[in-house]
Scaffold this active site. Structure first.
Site: not given
Ligand code: IMP
Length: 180
Positions: A50, A104-105, A108, A136, A157, A164, A170
């Site tokens: 990402g 990081e992208d 969440d 977020k 989202f 993606d 992407r």
């Molecule tokens: P976390 O481990 O819950 O913080 O999630 C991180 C990963 O979930 C990111 O690196 C993304 O690949 C994916 N992700 C979380 N939210 C989104 C979103 O809104 N769109 C796309 N990918 C997301």
């Protein structure tokens, strides 16, 4: 500017953050990083897939000696326990004593970054910070200190600019948010 709507798989998305805003925010982060890491030769670790577009645009704007490498996080269901197990893959550099910046992208829940930090910290870097394009805060489930954030967003989202939806989106130059 008129919002644009696109369809990816079964979902509709509408423009949320245009390329111009993304680049303006990246400029500010690059300046901050240059100040904070002056004379330090930081090692940037970009988390694939990402962060590829964010990483390229950020690195082009950083004018100081630095190194860049790419890692991935594996994600598989551990049958023994309840949560996902996430393991760092592809780290070939010795990070002991290095000033590491993880790119990081999106943060969440923070599960991914939390697991990443635990594993990287075991390798005794001199310092470690996170830079993320999006965050977020409402969704965060870990006490994480994310020092560099291009933009905090609500719990929607989003796709585009590296992010993606089931493999699609992407390549989009703007960021879109789900509408239905
Ligand atoms: P976390 O481990 O819950 O913080 O999630 C991180 C990963 O979930 C990111 O690196 C993304 O690949 C994916 N992700 C979380 N939210 C989104 C979103 O809104 N769109 C796309 N990918 C997301």
């Amino acid at each position: 500017m008129e919002p644009r709507t696109i369809t990816l798989h079964d979902c509709q998305f509408s423009t949320y953050m245009y390329e111009e805003e993304i680049i303006a925010r990246i400029h500010m982060l690059a300046e901050q990083l240059e100040q904070d890491y002056a004379g330090k030769n930081p090692l940037f670790l970009a988390v694939l897939n990402g962060s590829f577009m964010f990483t390229a645009d950020l690195m082009k704007r950083i004018n100081m000696p630095c190194e860049i490498s790419f890692i991935r996080m594996s994600s598989y269901q551990d049958m023994q326990s309840t949560g996902n197990v996430r393991e760092v893959l592809g780290l070939t550099e010795n990070i002991e004593g290095r000033d590491v910046v993880v790119i990081e992208d999106i943060v969440d829940t923070g599960h991914t970054v939390n697991a990443l930090l635990q594993q990287l910290n075991e390798k005794q870097p001199a310092s470690i910070e996170i830079i993320t394009l999006l965050m977020k805060p409402e969704c965060l489930q870990h006490q994480l200190d994310v020092k560099y954030v291009a933009k905090s967003i609500p719990n929607d989202f989003v796709v585009g600019y590296g992010l993606d939806y089931n493999g699609l989106g992407r390549n989009l130059r703007d960021i879109y948010k789900i509408v239905s």
